[in-house]
Design an enzyme around this catalytic site. Structure first.
Site, PDB file in Angstrom:
ATOM      1  CE1 TYR A   7      -2.874   1.218   2.537  1.00 25.68           C
ATOM      2  CE2 TYR A   7      -3.622   1.095   0.270  1.00 25.68           C
ATOM      3  CZ  TYR A   7      -3.610   0.589   1.550  1.00 25.68           C
ATOM      4  OH  TYR A   7      -4.321  -0.542   1.830  1.00 25.68           O
TER       5      TYR A   7
ATOM      6  CE  LYS B 128      -5.855   1.718   4.979  1.00 25.78           C
ATOM      7  NZ  LYS B 128      -6.448   0.744   4.072  1.00 25.78           N
TER       8      LYS B 128
END
Lengths: 296, 296
Positions: free
Chosen positions: B141, B171
C-alpha cells in the site's frame, strides 16, 4: 516554577530486545534503575526512542507492568500512550492509571495528516472523556518530524481551557527552541520539556520544566547535574562542563541514526546484545557505522 | 493479464459508525453487499477511507469477522492489516488468514519516517516469515501522503525475489500516474491497482489490474462497467460516459475533505446517521460544507 509538573530530567529509555525482538523485561528494569540511580527524575518509557510504536498494545502494557512490579515508583514513570487508534490510546492510558501511573506522554493520532484543529482537539478531548479519571495528567508530545502531525498552540489553549489541570505539559521534540520558549511564555504553569538534551539548559533559563531526551540513556548524571545546579552561580563552571559533555554526547549520536547509535554505545558499555537489536522498520547500525561511532 | 491477482474493482469501503463511534456491523454488511451487487469485485475494507487506523486491533478483527460471518466470500475481502507495530501487523494478518481471507493490503509501518530500504524490507519480510502461511498474498500500500513512508521499487524487487508469489500487487494511492505505469513495466505479473478512480481506465490500458478506490462507495456500477468493457470497441461510448460520471463524482468529493464528503453523500443517499459520523482525528464536514456539497 515549582508548580510545574512533570519537572526534571526524564530519560526516553531505550527498550532492550530479546533474540526474537521482544522487549527484554529484565534488562529494561536494570536500565531503568540505573538511570534513576544516575539522577534521572523519572523514566519516559515507551516513546520514540523506546520504539513503542513498533510494539503491540499488549507488549506495551506488559513492559509498564514489569516496571511497576519491579518497584519503580509509579510517579517516576511517564509512559507513552498515544497511538493512531483512539480506542487503543484510551486502553493504554486507562491501563497506566490502573497501575497508579497518572502522567502519560501522548502523541496525537499520527496516521492521517493535515487534520484540522477541531479534529486534533476532538482526539485528545475524546480520550480524556473516555478515560474519565481525575488523576490523569497528559504531557502532549510534539514531534512533527515523526508524527507529521504538529500540535498547534490554539489546540493546546482549547484543551487547557476545556480540561483544567489535565494537560500538564508538553514534550517539544521539534528541535525548534523558539517554539519551546513561545510555549513557556504563552502558557504559564504549563511544563515545557525539551526533547533535545542540549536545549534543556537554555530552556530551564527561560522557565522550562526540564527534558525528556534520548541521550540521557548515556549521560543521565550530567543532565541531572545541569538540572539541579543551573541557577547556582557557585557551580557555574561545573554546570558548563557537564553541559559540554551533554553536547558532545548528543553530537556523537547524531552522525548516524540516533537510536541505533545510542543502542550501539549502550551495547558497548553494558555488553548485553539486546541493546543493539532493533525491531523493523528500524535496523541496527551497520558494522562500519558501529566501528566509526565507537572509534569516535 | 489474466494471471494478475487481485484484479478488478475493489471498493475502499467507508465504515459506518454507531453513536459511540464504533463500527456499525449491521450497516457495514448492508453496504458491502450493495457494493458487490453494484458490480464490485471485492471490498477493500479497513483502509484509509475506512478509517481503520483509528480502530483498535480488536475492532478491526471484529469487523472482518462480521463480514465473513455474513456470507461475503473471503476471496472478495481485501482487509488492511498493516499498522505501525510489527507484532500487530502479524496478528491482524494471521487473523485474516484464519478466516480464509488470504489477500491483504499492507501499509508499511508508518510511525518512523526516513526509514532505510533495509528497514522497510525487513518489516515486510519479518511479517511474512512470522505469519508463515503459503496462502498469504500481500498487496503493498503506497500512499505517501498519509503514511509518509513511500515504498521504493528496489524494496518491491527484493520482496518479490525473496518471497516469490507472496507480494502479489500494489495499491498506488500516490496519484502519480507515471509511478503506476512504471510499476506495470518494471514488474510483470504484479497487480498494480490505482488508488484514484479516474486513473483506473488509463492504468488498465497500460496493463494495470484495476483499482482500490474511495469514490467507488458512490459510483461502483460505473467503475465496474469501465473495468469490464474498457477494451470493447463496441461499448466505447458507454465506457466514455461511465468514466465521465466517475470523474464528476471524484471531483465532487474533492472540494472538501474527501472521506467526509463521501460520508455526507452516503448519508444523504441511505439516510442512516452512521454514514456521517467520523472518529477523531477526522471530523464530519461542517453544516456549511455539507450544504454546499449537496447543492453541487
Amino acid at each position: 516554577m515549582s508548580e510545574l509538573h512533570p519537572r526534571g530530567v526524564f530519560c526516553a529509555a531505550v527498550t532492550p530486545l530479546t533474540a526474537d525482538l521482544s522487549p527484554d523485561h529484565a534488562q529494561f528494569v536494570v536500565h531503568a534503575r540505573r538511570l534513576l540511580a544516575e539522577g534521572c527524575d523519572g523514566i519516559a518509557l515507551l516513546g520514540t526512542t523506546g520504539e513503542a510504536n513498533s510494539f503491540s498494545t499488549g507488549e506495551r502494557m506488559a513492559l509498564l507492568e514489569v516496571a511497576v512490579a519491579a518497584g519503580i515508583a509509579p510517579e517516576r514513570l511517564l509512559p507513552g500512550t498515544g497511538v493512531a487508534a483512539l480506542t487503543e490510546t484510551v486502553a493504554l492510558t486507562r491501563h497506566a492509571l490502573s497501575l497508579g501511573v497518572a502522567t502519560v506522554v501522548m502523541l496525537p493520532p499520527f496516521y492521517y495528516k493535515g487534520v484540522t484543529e477541531d479534529g486534533l482537539f476532538a482526539s485528545y478531548a475524546e480520550v480524556v472523556q473516555r478515560v474519565d479519571d481525575p488523576r490523569l495528567r497528559v504531557v502532549l508530545y510534539h514531534i512533527p518530524q515523526f508524527s507529521a502531525v504538529p500540535i498547534p498552540f490554539a489546540v493546546i489553549e482549547r484543551l487547557r481551557a476545556a480540561f483544567p489541570g489535565t494537560f500538564a505539559g508538553i514534550k517539544d521534540s521539534s528541535g525548534d527552541f523558539a517554539n519551546m520558549t513561545a510555549l513557556v511564555e504563552r502558557f504559564p504553569g504549563f511544563a515545557v520539556l525539551a526533547g533535545a538534551d542540549p536545549l534543556m539548559l537554555p530552556l530551564l533559563q527561560k522557565g522550562g520544566a526540564g527534558c525528556i531526551t534520548a541521550t540521557s540513556n548515556l549521560v543521565a548524571a550530567d543532565l541531572a547535574f545541569v538540572f539541579r545546579h543551573f541557577a547556582d552561580p557557585d557551580r557555574a563552571a561545573e554546570v558548563e562542563a557537564a553541559q559540554a559533555r551533554v553536547v558532545v554526547a548528543r553530537n556523537r549520536v547524531s552522525r548516524f541514526a540516533q537510536i541505533g547509535s545510542i543502542r550501539t554505545l549502550l551495547g558497548e558499555r553494558y555488553g548485553e546484545p539486546g541493546w543493539r537489536r532493533q525491531r523493523p522498520p528500524l535496523v541496527p547500525l551497520s558494522a562500519e557505522e558501529s566501528a566509526a561511532l565507537l572509534a569516535g
